[in-house]
Design a protein around this motif. Sequence first.
Motif, PDB file in Angstrom:
ATOM      1  N   ALA A   1      -9.188  42.501  70.501  1.00  0.00           N
ATOM      2  CA  ALA A   1     -10.257  41.817  69.777  1.00  0.00           C
ATOM      3  C   ALA A   1      -9.740  41.107  68.525  1.00  0.00           C
ATOM      4  CB  ALA A   1     -11.328  42.831  69.383  1.00  0.00           C
ATOM      5  N   LYS A   2      -8.459  41.276  68.238  1.00  0.00           N
ATOM      6  CA  LYS A   2      -7.840  40.688  67.038  1.00  0.00           C
ATOM      7  C   LYS A   2      -8.583  41.113  65.766  1.00  0.00           C
ATOM      8  CE  LYS A   2      -5.764  36.669  69.288  1.00  0.00           C
ATOM      9  NZ  LYS A   2      -5.635  37.179  70.590  1.00  0.00           N
ATOM     10  N   ASP A   3      -8.968  42.389  65.740  1.00  0.00           N
ATOM     11  CA  ASP A   3      -9.662  42.975  64.588  1.00  0.00           C
ATOM     12  C   ASP A   3      -8.616  43.625  63.687  1.00  0.00           C
ATOM     13  OD1 ASP A   3     -11.344  44.171  62.821  1.00  0.00           O
ATOM     14  OD2 ASP A   3     -12.480  45.313  64.311  1.00  0.00           O
ATOM     15  N   ALA A   4      -7.998  42.838  62.818  1.00  0.00           N
ATOM     16  CA  ALA A   4      -6.866  43.282  62.002  1.00  0.00           C
ATOM     17  C   ALA A   4      -7.194  44.450  61.066  1.00  0.00           C
ATOM     18  CB  ALA A   4      -6.290  42.110  61.225  1.00  0.00           C
ATOM     19  N   PRO A   5      -8.313  44.431  60.337  1.00  0.00           N
ATOM     20  CA  PRO A   5      -8.582  45.570  59.438  1.00  0.00           C
ATOM     21  C   PRO A   5      -8.743  46.896  60.187  1.00  0.00           C
ATOM     22  CG  PRO A   5      -9.982  43.709  58.876  1.00  0.00           C
ATOM     23  CD  PRO A   5      -9.301  43.371  60.162  1.00  0.00           C
ATOM     24  N   ARG A   6      -9.476  46.856  61.297  1.00  0.00           N
ATOM     25  CA  ARG A   6      -9.669  48.062  62.104  1.00  0.00           C
ATOM     26  C   ARG A   6      -8.340  48.517  62.711  1.00  0.00           C
ATOM     27  NH1 ARG A   6     -13.683  50.882  64.124  1.00  0.00           N
ATOM     28  NH2 ARG A   6     -13.528  51.839  66.155  1.00  0.00           N
ATOM     29  N   LEU A   7      -7.563  47.568  63.189  1.00  0.00           N
ATOM     30  CA  LEU A   7      -6.267  47.875  63.777  1.00  0.00           C
ATOM     31  C   LEU A   7      -5.353  48.547  62.756  1.00  0.00           C
ATOM     32  CD1 LEU A   7      -4.284  47.667  66.150  1.00  0.00           C
ATOM     33  CD2 LEU A   7      -3.708  45.375  65.363  1.00  0.00           C
ATOM     34  N   GLY A   8      -5.350  48.042  61.537  1.00  0.00           N
ATOM     35  CA  GLY A   8      -4.522  48.628  60.488  1.00  0.00           C
ATOM     36  C   GLY A   8      -4.892  50.072  60.197  1.00  0.00           C
ATOM     37  N   ALA A   9      -6.187  50.350  60.128  1.00  0.00           N
ATOM     38  CA  ALA A   9      -6.647  51.712  59.852  1.00  0.00           C
ATOM     39  C   ALA A   9      -6.269  52.661  60.990  1.00  0.00           C
ATOM     40  CB  ALA A   9      -8.154  51.720  59.635  1.00  0.00           C
ATOM     41  N   ILE A  10      -6.421  52.203  62.228  1.00  0.00           N
ATOM     42  CA  ILE A  10      -6.081  53.039  63.381  1.00  0.00           C
ATOM     43  C   ILE A  10      -4.580  53.278  63.441  1.00  0.00           C
ATOM     44  CG2 ILE A  10      -6.099  53.166  65.899  1.00  0.00           C
ATOM     45  CD1 ILE A  10      -8.788  51.645  65.809  1.00  0.00           C
ATOM     46  N   ARG A  11      -3.804  52.257  63.137  1.00  0.00           N
ATOM     47  CA  ARG A  11      -2.343  52.428  63.139  1.00  0.00           C
ATOM     48  C   ARG A  11      -1.903  53.431  62.087  1.00  0.00           C
ATOM     49  NH1 ARG A  11      -0.059  46.342  64.271  1.00  0.00           N
ATOM     50  NH2 ARG A  11      -0.044  46.542  66.535  1.00  0.00           N
ATOM     51  N   LEU A  12      -2.535  53.415  60.914  1.00  0.00           N
ATOM     52  CA  LEU A  12      -2.214  54.413  59.883  1.00  0.00           C
ATOM     53  C   LEU A  12      -2.497  55.826  60.392  1.00  0.00           C
ATOM     54  CD1 LEU A  12      -3.564  52.745  56.613  1.00  0.00           C
ATOM     55  CD2 LEU A  12      -1.192  53.260  57.163  1.00  0.00           C
ATOM     56  N   LEU A  13      -3.612  55.979  61.080  1.00  0.00           N
ATOM     57  CA  LEU A  13      -3.974  57.281  61.631  1.00  0.00           C
ATOM     58  C   LEU A  13      -2.959  57.732  62.679  1.00  0.00           C
ATOM     59  CD1 LEU A  13      -5.801  59.699  62.066  1.00  0.00           C
ATOM     60  CD2 LEU A  13      -7.259  58.254  63.499  1.00  0.00           C
ATOM     61  N   LEU A  14      -2.604  56.834  63.595  1.00  0.00           N
ATOM     62  CA  LEU A  14      -1.632  57.191  64.627  1.00  0.00           C
ATOM     63  C   LEU A  14      -0.271  57.509  64.023  1.00  0.00           C
ATOM     64  CD1 LEU A  14      -2.523  54.738  67.520  1.00  0.00           C
ATOM     65  CD2 LEU A  14      -2.681  57.215  67.541  1.00  0.00           C
ATOM     66  N   ALA A  15       0.113  56.806  62.972  1.00  0.00           N
ATOM     67  CA  ALA A  15       1.382  57.085  62.302  1.00  0.00           C
ATOM     68  C   ALA A  15       1.373  58.483  61.682  1.00  0.00           C
ATOM     69  CB  ALA A  15       1.663  56.032  61.244  1.00  0.00           C
ATOM     70  N   ALA A  16       0.251  58.865  61.083  1.00  0.00           N
ATOM     71  CA  ALA A  16       0.135  60.202  60.493  1.00  0.00           C
ATOM     72  C   ALA A  16       0.209  61.278  61.571  1.00  0.00           C
ATOM     73  CB  ALA A  16      -1.162  60.320  59.705  1.00  0.00           C
ATOM     74  N   ILE A  17      -0.415  61.014  62.713  1.00  0.00           N
ATOM     75  CA  ILE A  17      -0.383  61.967  63.827  1.00  0.00           C
ATOM     76  C   ILE A  17       1.047  62.114  64.346  1.00  0.00           C
ATOM     77  CG2 ILE A  17      -1.116  62.338  66.216  1.00  0.00           C
ATOM     78  CD1 ILE A  17      -3.807  60.989  65.395  1.00  0.00           C
ATOM     79  N   LYS A  18       1.709  60.983  64.579  1.00  0.00           N
ATOM     80  CA  LYS A  18       3.087  61.012  65.075  1.00  0.00           C
ATOM     81  C   LYS A  18       4.018  61.725  64.104  1.00  0.00           C
ATOM     82  CE  LYS A  18       3.864  57.761  68.589  1.00  0.00           C
ATOM     83  NZ  LYS A  18       3.104  58.335  69.655  1.00  0.00           N
ATOM     84  N   GLN A  19       3.845  61.459  62.799  1.00  0.00           N
ATOM     85  CA  GLN A  19       4.686  62.092  61.785  1.00  0.00           C
ATOM     86  C   GLN A  19       4.544  63.610  61.835  1.00  0.00           C
ATOM     87  OE1 GLN A  19       6.886  60.485  59.709  1.00  0.00           O
ATOM     88  NE2 GLN A  19       7.563  62.553  59.242  1.00  0.00           N
ATOM     89  N   LYS A  20       3.311  64.079  61.968  1.00  0.00           N
ATOM     90  CA  LYS A  20       3.057  65.523  62.038  1.00  0.00           C
ATOM     91  C   LYS A  20       3.696  66.115  63.292  1.00  0.00           C
ATOM     92  CE  LYS A  20       0.393  68.991  60.497  1.00  0.00           C
ATOM     93  NZ  LYS A  20       0.453  69.572  59.177  1.00  0.00           N
ATOM     94  N   GLU A  21       3.590  65.397  64.414  1.00  0.00           N
ATOM     95  CA  GLU A  21       4.193  65.880  65.661  1.00  0.00           C
ATOM     96  C   GLU A  21       5.715  65.949  65.550  1.00  0.00           C
ATOM     97  OE1 GLU A  21       1.011  64.604  69.113  1.00  0.00           O
ATOM     98  OE2 GLU A  21       2.650  63.224  68.666  1.00  0.00           O
ATOM     99  N   VAL A  22       6.321  64.952  64.939  1.00  0.00           N
ATOM    100  CA  VAL A  22       7.769  64.928  64.800  1.00  0.00           C
ATOM    101  C   VAL A  22       8.234  66.034  63.849  1.00  0.00           C
ATOM    102  CG1 VAL A  22       9.693  63.564  63.875  1.00  0.00           C
ATOM    103  CG2 VAL A  22       8.045  62.504  65.396  1.00  0.00           C
ATOM    104  N   ASP A  23       7.510  66.193  62.735  1.00  0.00           N
ATOM    105  CA  ASP A  23       7.889  67.210  61.760  1.00  0.00           C
ATOM    106  C   ASP A  23       7.836  68.614  62.345  1.00  0.00           C
ATOM    107  OD1 ASP A  23       8.309  65.256  59.887  1.00  0.00           O
ATOM    108  OD2 ASP A  23       6.438  65.626  58.778  1.00  0.00           O
ATOM    109  N   GLU A  24       6.782  68.889  63.093  1.00  0.00           N
ATOM    110  CA  GLU A  24       6.582  70.232  63.627  1.00  0.00           C
ATOM    111  C   GLU A  24       7.096  70.396  65.056  1.00  0.00           C
ATOM    112  OE1 GLU A  24       2.535  71.390  63.097  1.00  0.00           O
ATOM    113  OE2 GLU A  24       2.590  71.020  60.936  1.00  0.00           O
ATOM    114  N   ARG A  25       7.487  69.305  65.680  1.00  0.00           N
ATOM    115  CA  ARG A  25       8.002  69.303  67.060  1.00  0.00           C
ATOM    116  C   ARG A  25       7.031  69.971  68.032  1.00  0.00           C
ATOM    117  NH1 ARG A  25      13.298  70.762  64.419  1.00  0.00           N
ATOM    118  NH2 ARG A  25      14.400  68.779  64.332  1.00  0.00           N
ATOM    119  N   VAL A  26       5.753  69.600  67.903  1.00  0.00           N
ATOM    120  CA  VAL A  26       4.714  70.116  68.795  1.00  0.00           C
ATOM    121  C   VAL A  26       3.764  68.978  69.156  1.00  0.00           C
ATOM    122  CG1 VAL A  26       4.739  72.484  67.931  1.00  0.00           C
ATOM    123  CG2 VAL A  26       3.243  70.811  66.864  1.00  0.00           C
TER     124      VAL A  26
END
Length: 89
Positions: free
Chosen positions: A17-42
């Motif tokens: 949909a080329k919704d840049a503000p929404r995309l940015g917020a979702i990407r921040l969330l996914l980055a936080a999730i990935k970071q937690k998974e990598v840190d804890e290896r779960v």
Amino acid sequence: MSLKTRITDDMKAAMRAKDAPRLGAIRLLLAAIKQKEVDERVELTDTDVIAIIDKMIKQRRDSITQYEAGRRQDLADAEKFEITVLQTY
């Protein structure tokens, strides 16, 4: 469907949909999730993802207070938008 899968699907929809503000917020969330998974290896459960979302919302609320105190309404509005995106999960 897991919460993480739903978030990823929403990211793809925002890209299409080329919704840049929404995309940015979702990407921040996914980055936080990935970071937690990598840190804890779960693989995070839905409750772990919700805890991350709650933490991010709290951070945004603190930022809004600081921005409004500094008379930066444009930045406060951006944070408010991110909160609305995060609250959908």
